[in-house]
Motif scaffolding. Structure first.
Motif, PDB file in Angstrom:
ATOM      1  N   THR A 135       7.425  12.983   2.421  1.00 36.01           N
ATOM      2  CA  THR A 135       6.026  13.200   2.825  1.00 36.01           C
ATOM      3  C   THR A 135       5.379  11.928   3.370  1.00 36.01           C
ATOM      4  OG1 THR A 135       5.192  12.703   0.597  1.00 36.01           O
ATOM      5  CG2 THR A 135       5.784  14.993   1.057  1.00 36.01           C
ATOM      6  N   PHE A 136       6.185  10.942   3.653  1.00 39.73           N
ATOM      7  CA  PHE A 136       5.708   9.641   4.142  1.00 39.73           C
ATOM      8  C   PHE A 136       4.817   9.803   5.378  1.00 39.73           C
ATOM      9  CE2 PHE A 136       6.920   6.245   7.288  1.00 39.73           C
ATOM     10  CZ  PHE A 136       6.052   5.283   6.799  1.00 39.73           C
ATOM     11  N   ASN A 137       3.670   9.095   5.381  1.00 40.62           N
ATOM     12  CA  ASN A 137       2.711   9.142   6.484  1.00 40.62           C
ATOM     13  C   ASN A 137       2.703   7.778   7.187  1.00 40.62           C
ATOM     14  OD1 ASN A 137       0.517   9.254   8.201  1.00 40.62           O
ATOM     15  ND2 ASN A 137      -0.951   9.938   6.648  1.00 40.62           N
ATOM     16  N   PRO A 138       3.312   7.674   8.376  1.00 40.16           N
ATOM     17  CA  PRO A 138       3.376   6.378   9.083  1.00 40.16           C
ATOM     18  C   PRO A 138       1.996   5.786   9.372  1.00 40.16           C
ATOM     19  CG  PRO A 138       4.837   7.992  10.093  1.00 40.16           C
ATOM     20  CD  PRO A 138       3.993   8.736   9.111  1.00 40.16           C
ATOM     21  N   MET A 139       1.005   6.641   9.611  1.00 36.52           N
ATOM     22  CA  MET A 139      -0.331   6.137   9.925  1.00 36.52           C
ATOM     23  C   MET A 139      -0.960   5.473   8.694  1.00 36.52           C
ATOM     24  SD  MET A 139      -1.957   5.790  12.657  1.00 36.52           S
ATOM     25  CE  MET A 139      -1.161   7.024  13.694  1.00 36.52           C
ATOM     26  N   ALA A 140      -0.689   6.046   7.529  1.00 38.64           N
ATOM     27  CA  ALA A 140      -1.189   5.440   6.284  1.00 38.64           C
ATOM     28  C   ALA A 140      -0.574   4.055   6.098  1.00 38.64           C
ATOM     29  CB  ALA A 140      -0.861   6.329   5.085  1.00 38.64           C
ATOM     30  N   LEU A 141       0.721   3.939   6.360  1.00 38.41           N
ATOM     31  CA  LEU A 141       1.392   2.643   6.260  1.00 38.41           C
ATOM     32  C   LEU A 141       0.790   1.642   7.240  1.00 38.41           C
ATOM     33  CD1 LEU A 141       3.642   0.780   5.213  1.00 38.41           C
ATOM     34  CD2 LEU A 141       5.161   1.781   6.940  1.00 38.41           C
ATOM     35  N   ALA A 142       0.474   2.093   8.457  1.00 44.70           N
ATOM     36  CA  ALA A 142      -0.104   1.200   9.466  1.00 44.70           C
ATOM     37  C   ALA A 142      -1.469   0.683   9.016  1.00 44.70           C
ATOM     38  CB  ALA A 142      -0.223   1.939  10.802  1.00 44.70           C
ATOM     39  N   VAL A 143      -2.309   1.589   8.492  1.00 41.09           N
ATOM     40  CA  VAL A 143      -3.634   1.179   8.005  1.00 41.09           C
ATOM     41  C   VAL A 143      -3.491   0.229   6.827  1.00 41.09           C
ATOM     42  CG1 VAL A 143      -5.755   2.004   6.901  1.00 41.09           C
ATOM     43  CG2 VAL A 143      -4.789   3.262   8.837  1.00 41.09           C
ATOM     44  N   GLY A 144      -2.569   0.536   5.933  1.00 44.17           N
ATOM     45  CA  GLY A 144      -2.332  -0.328   4.770  1.00 44.17           C
ATOM     46  C   GLY A 144      -1.848  -1.707   5.180  1.00 44.17           C
ATOM     47  N   MET A 145      -0.964  -1.769   6.196  1.00 45.92           N
ATOM     48  CA  MET A 145      -0.445  -3.054   6.664  1.00 45.92           C
ATOM     49  C   MET A 145      -1.549  -3.882   7.317  1.00 45.92           C
ATOM     50  SD  MET A 145       2.614  -3.488   5.725  1.00 45.92           S
ATOM     51  CE  MET A 145       2.865  -4.981   6.683  1.00 45.92           C
ATOM     52  N   ILE A 146      -2.446  -3.214   8.051  1.00 45.13           N
ATOM     53  CA  ILE A 146      -3.578  -3.946   8.657  1.00 45.13           C
ATOM     54  C   ILE A 146      -4.434  -4.576   7.560  1.00 45.13           C
ATOM     55  CG2 ILE A 146      -5.749  -3.661   9.926  1.00 45.13           C
ATOM     56  CD1 ILE A 146      -4.303  -1.489  11.604  1.00 45.13           C
ATOM     57  N   ALA A 147      -4.728  -3.791   6.538  1.00 46.00           N
ATOM     58  CA  ALA A 147      -5.525  -4.314   5.422  1.00 46.00           C
ATOM     59  C   ALA A 147      -4.799  -5.467   4.735  1.00 46.00           C
ATOM     60  CB  ALA A 147      -5.812  -3.200   4.416  1.00 46.00           C
ATOM     61  N   LEU A 148      -3.495  -5.322   4.544  1.00 46.84           N
ATOM     62  CA  LEU A 148      -2.711  -6.353   3.864  1.00 46.84           C
ATOM     63  C   LEU A 148      -2.681  -7.646   4.676  1.00 46.84           C
ATOM     64  CD1 LEU A 148      -1.155  -6.508   1.187  1.00 46.84           C
ATOM     65  CD2 LEU A 148       0.923  -5.887   2.423  1.00 46.84           C
ATOM     66  N   ILE A 149      -2.533  -7.523   5.991  1.00 43.82           N
ATOM     67  CA  ILE A 149      -2.519  -8.702   6.864  1.00 43.82           C
ATOM     68  C   ILE A 149      -3.863  -9.426   6.807  1.00 43.82           C
ATOM     69  CG2 ILE A 149      -2.435  -9.444   9.281  1.00 43.82           C
ATOM     70  CD1 ILE A 149      -0.332  -7.178   9.705  1.00 43.82           C
ATOM     71  N   VAL A 150      -4.942  -8.648   6.816  1.00 39.61           N
ATOM     72  CA  VAL A 150      -6.276  -9.259   6.709  1.00 39.61           C
ATOM     73  C   VAL A 150      -6.416  -9.996   5.375  1.00 39.61           C
ATOM     74  CG1 VAL A 150      -8.743  -8.767   6.480  1.00 39.61           C
ATOM     75  CG2 VAL A 150      -7.402  -7.610   8.252  1.00 39.61           C
ATOM     76  N   LEU A 151      -5.971  -9.372   4.300  1.00 46.02           N
ATOM     77  CA  LEU A 151      -6.078  -9.972   2.966  1.00 46.02           C
ATOM     78  C   LEU A 151      -5.294 -11.267   2.848  1.00 46.02           C
ATOM     79  CD1 LEU A 151      -5.737  -6.692   0.869  1.00 46.02           C
ATOM     80  CD2 LEU A 151      -7.776  -8.122   1.016  1.00 46.02           C
TER      81      LEU A 151
END
Length: 546
Positions: free
Chosen positions: A171-187
């Motif tokens: 059920t993996f959602n690639p868009m969720a991973l992309a949003v999460g990675m953006i947040a992680l990079i900012v952090l």
């Protein structure tokens, strides 16, 4: 009780306008930092976003007002996330409130009876082990939202969550991973260049804007929770005897963890500002703060090291900063809370990933494994594994028992009972309690006991074996700092064996605690007070006359 005065009142004696301005500025900055963290930790704890803010507001204000630290900032912390989530799933919100109130009462009792100093008896290996373990449980618990997975069931235990991650990877959602990675990079990157704005705030604003503007298929807080901007309302939970009995282990865990975390945070803060906290007053404040938090819909709270450090770095030096931080969060709750519905769940997961990383103490963990004795890193690994696989209660209990057993073995190994070497008659006699050799009459044997005499080392007393013709045994006890009932029983057994052989026992240089134990047990009267000598020379003189 004269020393039970909150730091707020002590700080007010010499408070200045300049310090008030610094405290207000620091309180505002800490509130901005606390906002996304409180929401994220509430979601990780299985409760609604506003309950995280209720906790930061109520517990944050009360603990600052009554606390024993000048700069401590309290609120929801990652250490409680997995514990609270488990309680909510098993016993509901009333069960959580009951456990938190009971924990608050325990903390107040600990403070009143001045048990704050006892926290130092919890080994560093155990605190490091369960802290790293909690970090791992938080990380595993957020994989679902970071990858946008849909679980088949709602697991409670960490290993069950990991199992669901593996089973539901389809059920993996690639868009969720992309949003999460953006947040992680900012952090990760933002703090390197812009230290004046919290990276977590930038991460949630940026990702919320992306999801809203581009209509990305990613779950937000509003998709999963109904967010209320209302102020915390007073509510007395159901406190039936059956419920209290059911949540008692959880209450003990919350109280113990709150005490450990808050006092550790106080110690860190003391080092930063050069002050000294009142541990017992801090425990009372933690207890009252947690009780109030539960009565107003919040979750367990404790001292937050990261927020406390931010307070210090931004000029906060009195509890006023913590109180300002709580008041500002009230305003944010009322006027801005509806916008929290736009925050994407992967961004929350990314924030909690960073929280888990910073609290993991992985460098200390690796250092202990590499450089410490085997007994220390065994305690560390046992506590860590049990925290991840089972729960914190079992981890701390087993860790303490394991550490205690290893400590007792270590103490037993260093405890010794050795016979003296003897000089021939006519050789030079040395002074008082010198460690040099001394002439001893031929009918006298001297044995020296080194180390604490407790149940783990009591059997060594039985190793005293006399040669033929000895009529007096001197036990030199100047290196025995403490003795317990088991050691006294072994000593009494030795005395009776000597009496049957008509051998007289003389005790030399008995320290205060062993002397007290012997006095209460009547052993001094059995041996004869005339056979208790202050030093080895007195003992040898007494033995020569026998």
């Amino acid at each position: 009780m004269k020393d039970m005065i909150p730091q707020f009142f002590l700080s007010m004696k010499h408070y200045t306008r300049e310090q008030f301005i610094k405290d207000v500025v620091s309180g505002i900055i800490v509130a901005i930092i606390a906002l996304p963290l409180s929401i994220a930790l509430a979601l990780a704890s299985g409760v609604t976003p506003e309950q995280g803010l209720y906790t930061a507001i109520v517990a944050g204000f009360v603990i600052s007002f009554l606390g024993g630290s000048k700069v401590q900032i309290a609120g929801p912390t990652a250490a409680f996330a997995s514990i609270v989530a488990g309680i909510v799933l098993k016993n509901g919100l009333d069960g959580l409130a009951a456990a938190t109130i009971m924990a608050g009462i325990f903390l107040v009792i600990m403070g009143i009876f001045r048990l704050g100093s006892l926290i130092r008896f919890i080994p560093y290996t155990i605190t490091t082990g369960f802290t790293t373990g909690i970090a791992v449980t938080i990380f595993i618990g957020q994989i679902k939202d970071f990858l946008g997975l849909s679980f088949e069931k709602a697991p409670i235990e960490t290993m069950e969550k990991l199992e669901q991650v593996i089973l539901c990877m389809g059920t993996f959602n690639p868009m969720a991973l992309a949003v999460g990675m953006i947040a992680l990079i900012v952090l990760i990157i933002w703090p390197k260049y812009f230290k004046w704005v919290p990276p977590s705030l930038i991460a949630v604003i940026l990702t919320a804007a992306l999801v809203k503007i581009f209509h990305l298929p990613v779950h937000t807080i509003g998709d999963l929770y109904v967010i209320s901007p209302s102020l915390p309302a007073f509510h007395i939970p159901s406190l039936s005897f059956a419920m209290m009995q059911k949540v008692l282990p959880d209450a003990v865990t919350i109280a113990l963890l709150a005490a450990i975390e808050s006092l550790l945070s106080c110690v860190v803060a003391d080092g930063m500002v050069g002050s000294r906290h009142n541990s017992n007053m801090e425990l009372i404040a933690q207890g009252v703060g947690n009780t109030c938090s539960a009565l107003f819909g919040g979750i367990p709270a404790t001292g937050a090291i990261a927020r406390t450090a931010a307070n210090v770095k931004n000029g906060g030096r009195t509890p006023v900063a913590g109180m300002v931080h709580a008041v500002l969060l009230v305003l944010i709750l009322v006027f801005l809370m509806p916008y929290a519905a736009l925050i994407p769940m992967p961004a929350i997961a990314a924030i909690l990933f960073m929280v888990a990383y910073h609290m993991s103490e992985w460098r200390e963990f690796v250092s202990i494994v590499k450089t410490s004795p085997k007994s220390d890193w065994l305690v560390l690994l046992v506590t860590f594994v049990l925290t991840v696989v089972f729960d914190l209660v079992m981890a701390i209990c087993v860790g303490l028992v394991f550490a205690s057993l290893l400590f007792m073995k270590r103490m037993a190994d260093v405890a010794e009972v050795n016979g003296w070497k003897y000089l021939e008659d006519g050789e030079e006699v040395c002074d008082g309690d010198s460690v040099d050799l001394k002439p001893v009459p031929r009918h006298v044997a001297v044995f020296e006991i080194n180390g604490p005499m407790f149940f783990g080392a009591a059997d060594k007393i039985s190793k005293v074996i006399l040669e033929e013709g000895k009529r007096v045994l001197i036990l030199r006890m100047r290196s025995v700092p403490a003795m317990d009932a088991t050691a006294l029983k072994s000593l009494r057994k030795l005395y009776h064996n000597l009496s049957r052989k008509n051998v007289i026992l003389v005790l030399s240089h008995v320290n205060e605690q062993p002397m007290s134990v012997m006095e209460k047990a009547g052993f001094l009267d059995d041996v004869g007070r005339e056979n208790i000598a202050g030093c080895i020379d007195e003992a040898l003189i007494r033995a020569s006359a026998l």
